[in-house]
Design a protein around this motif. Structure first.
Motif, PDB file in Angstrom:
ATOM      1  N   ASP A 270       0.836  -1.364  -0.061  1.00 32.58           N
ATOM      2  CA  ASP A 270       0.162   0.112  -0.114  1.00 32.58           C
ATOM      3  C   ASP A 270       0.909   1.087  -0.140  1.00 32.58           C
ATOM      4  O   ASP A 270       0.360   2.464   0.020  1.00 32.58           O
ATOM      5  N   GLY A 271       2.261   1.195   0.152  1.00 29.51           N
ATOM      6  CA  GLY A 271       3.211   2.333  -0.139  1.00 29.51           C
ATOM      7  C   GLY A 271       3.716   2.571   1.268  1.00 29.51           C
ATOM      8  O   GLY A 271       4.583   3.441   1.213  1.00 29.51           O
ATOM      9  N   LEU A 272       3.752   1.722   2.326  1.00 25.88           N
ATOM     10  CA  LEU A 272       4.372   1.827   3.265  1.00 25.88           C
ATOM     11  C   LEU A 272       5.579   1.609   3.025  1.00 25.88           C
ATOM     12  O   LEU A 272       5.951   0.536   2.565  1.00 25.88           O
ATOM     13  N   PRO A 273       6.785   2.307   3.481  1.00 21.47           N
ATOM     14  CA  PRO A 273       8.257   2.284   3.131  1.00 21.47           C
ATOM     15  C   PRO A 273       8.746   0.899   3.894  1.00 21.47           C
ATOM     16  O   PRO A 273       9.852   0.378   3.432  1.00 21.47           O
ATOM     17  N   ASN A 274       8.036   0.245   4.871  1.00 22.14           N
ATOM     18  CA  ASN A 274       8.525  -0.755   5.749  1.00 22.14           C
ATOM     19  C   ASN A 274       7.500  -1.234   6.447  1.00 22.14           C
ATOM     20  O   ASN A 274       6.642  -0.694   7.032  1.00 22.14           O
ATOM     21  N   ASP A 275       7.806  -2.433   6.681  1.00 22.93           N
ATOM     22  CA  ASP A 275       6.479  -3.556   7.396  1.00 22.93           C
ATOM     23  C   ASP A 275       6.915  -3.594   8.809  1.00 22.93           C
ATOM     24  O   ASP A 275       6.048  -4.111   9.709  1.00 22.93           O
ATOM     25  N   VAL A 276       7.794  -3.067   9.465  1.00 23.09           N
ATOM     26  CA  VAL A 276       8.283  -2.850  10.807  1.00 23.09           C
ATOM     27  C   VAL A 276       7.550  -1.519  11.310  1.00 23.09           C
ATOM     28  O   VAL A 276       8.265  -0.558  10.905  1.00 23.09           O
TER      29      VAL A 276
END
Length: 299
Positions: A270-276
Motif C-alpha cells: 500500500d506504499g508503506l516504506p517498511n513493514d516494521v
C-alpha cells in the motif's frame, strides 16, 4: 561533527533547492541544506547534562511538566521542555535498559529489562520502591517488564516477558492473569470503552472485554486476509474516532473492526516504506504519524 569544518571561508553558493554550499580554505566543502522540517534534533552527549542513550524506548511527562525519557542503552533522562535542557537520572546507572514508563500520581513506575520495577518519586528523585521476582507466587512473574498501564479505574497492569500482572494495592503485590501465562506482553492500552488491549510478541493481540469479562485472542491466520496481519504486535493505538489500530514487527499496521472482529491491513503493497511499524500518534488535523524501520510516515 555538525559544525563548519573550518573558519576560513572562501566561497558561498546557493543552489536551486535552497541549500548553501560553503568552500573553505583548509576544511574542504561544507553543505547547509534548506530547512525543510520543523524537527529539533537532540543527540547523545557524554556529559551529565546531555541525552544519555541512543535507543529511545519511552516518554512520560510528570505533573511538573518534566519529560522522562527511558532508553534501552542509557537509562533514564529528564528533559525540561521550557529550558530545553537534559538531566540524567543517576540511579538508572543500575538499570540502563528501560522499557515501560507509567505515571501514578507523583510516582513514576519504571519497567526494566531483568531488573524488575522501580518506583521513582518524581518530586524528590528518590527510588521509593523496587519490585522483583521472588519465590512468592504473588511477586513479579519475571524481572523483565516491557509495558505498564494504569486504567481509568486505577488498576495497574504490568506486561512481562512471561505474562500479565495486575497490581494489588491492599497487599502491595501482584495477581497473575492466567489467560496470559507464558505470553510476552509488549504493550498494554485501555480503549475508551474500558476494554484492555494487549500486544504480544509472538501470539497476536488480546482484548479483555469488560462487559463480558472475557479475554479474546486475535492471532494471524494466513488463510484469512482479514485476520491480524502478523503475530508480533508492537503497539496498540486508539484514535480520536475511537478506532483501535495495531502495529506489527513485519506485517505493517492494521485497523480493527469491532462489528466483524476483522482487520484492515496496510503494508508495503500500500506504499508503506517498511513493514516494521513501532508507534502511531495522531495530530490535531487527524493525520497519523508512524515510526518505522525506514523513517517517519504520515498517513
Amino acid at each position: 561533527p555538525y559544525s563548519l569544518s573550518d573558519n576560513a571561508i572562501y566561497s558561498l553558493c546557493k543552489d536551486r533547492e535552497g541549500g548553501i554550499w560553503i568552500g573553505s580554505y583548509f576544511g574542504g566543502i561544507n553543505y547547509y541544506p534548506r530547512f525543510y522540517t520543523n524537527f529539533e534534533k537532540y543527540y547523545p552527549k557524554g556529559t551529565e547534562n546531555g541525552l544519555h542513550g541512543k535507543r529511545v524506548r519511552e516518554f512520560c511527562q510528570d505533573n511538573q511538566g518534566i519529560l522522562w525519557i527511558g532508553t534501552e542503552d542509557g537509562g533514564l533522562n529528564r528533559f525540561n521542555p521550557k529550558t530545553k535542557t537534559f538531566s540524567f537520572f543517576t540511579p538508572s546507572n543500575a538499570f540502563t535498559n528501560v522499557h515501560g514508563l507509567c505515571l501514578v500520581d507523583d510516582n513514576l513506575w519504571v519497567g526494566t529489562f531483568s531488573k524488575g520495577v522501580k518506583v521513582v518519586d518524581t518530586r524528590t528523585g528518590a527510588i521509593v520502591k523496587t519490585y522483583q521476582k521472588t519465590d512468592s507466587p504473588r511477586s513479579l512473574i519475571d524481572n523483565s517488564v516491557f509495558s505498564i498501564c494504569r486504567t481509568t479505574t486505577g488498576d495497574i497492569y504490568l506486561g512481562t516477558l512471561f505474562g500479565l500482572l495486575r497490581y494489588n494495592r491492599q497487599s502491595d503485590d501482584f495477581d497473575r492473569i492466567p489467560e496470559l501465562n507464558g505470553r510476552f506482553v509488549y504493550d498494554i492500552k485501555e480503549d475508551s470503552g474500558g476494554n484492555l488491549w494487549l500486544a504480544t510478541y509472538a501470539n497476536g493481540a488480546y482484548c479483555y472485554n469488560v462487559s463480558e469479562k472475557k479475554w479474546k485472542n486475535y492471532p494471524h491466520n494466513e488463510n484469512n486476509p482479514k485476520s491480524l496481519p502478523y503475530d508480533k504486535v508492537v503497539s496498540i493505538f486508539e484514535d480520536s474516532h475511537r478506532q483501535v489500530w495495531l502495529t506489527t514487527q513485519g506485517g505493517g499496521f492494521c485497523l480493527f473492526h469491532p462489528e466483524t472482529e476483522t482487520f484492515t491491513s496496510y503494508n508495503l503493497a500500500d506504499g508503506l516504506p517498511n513493514d516494521v511499524v513501532y508507534q502511531i500518534v495522531e495530530d490535531k488535523d487527524g493525520l497519523f504519524w508512524l515510526t518505522t524501520n525506514n523513517g517517519l510516515v504520515c498517513f
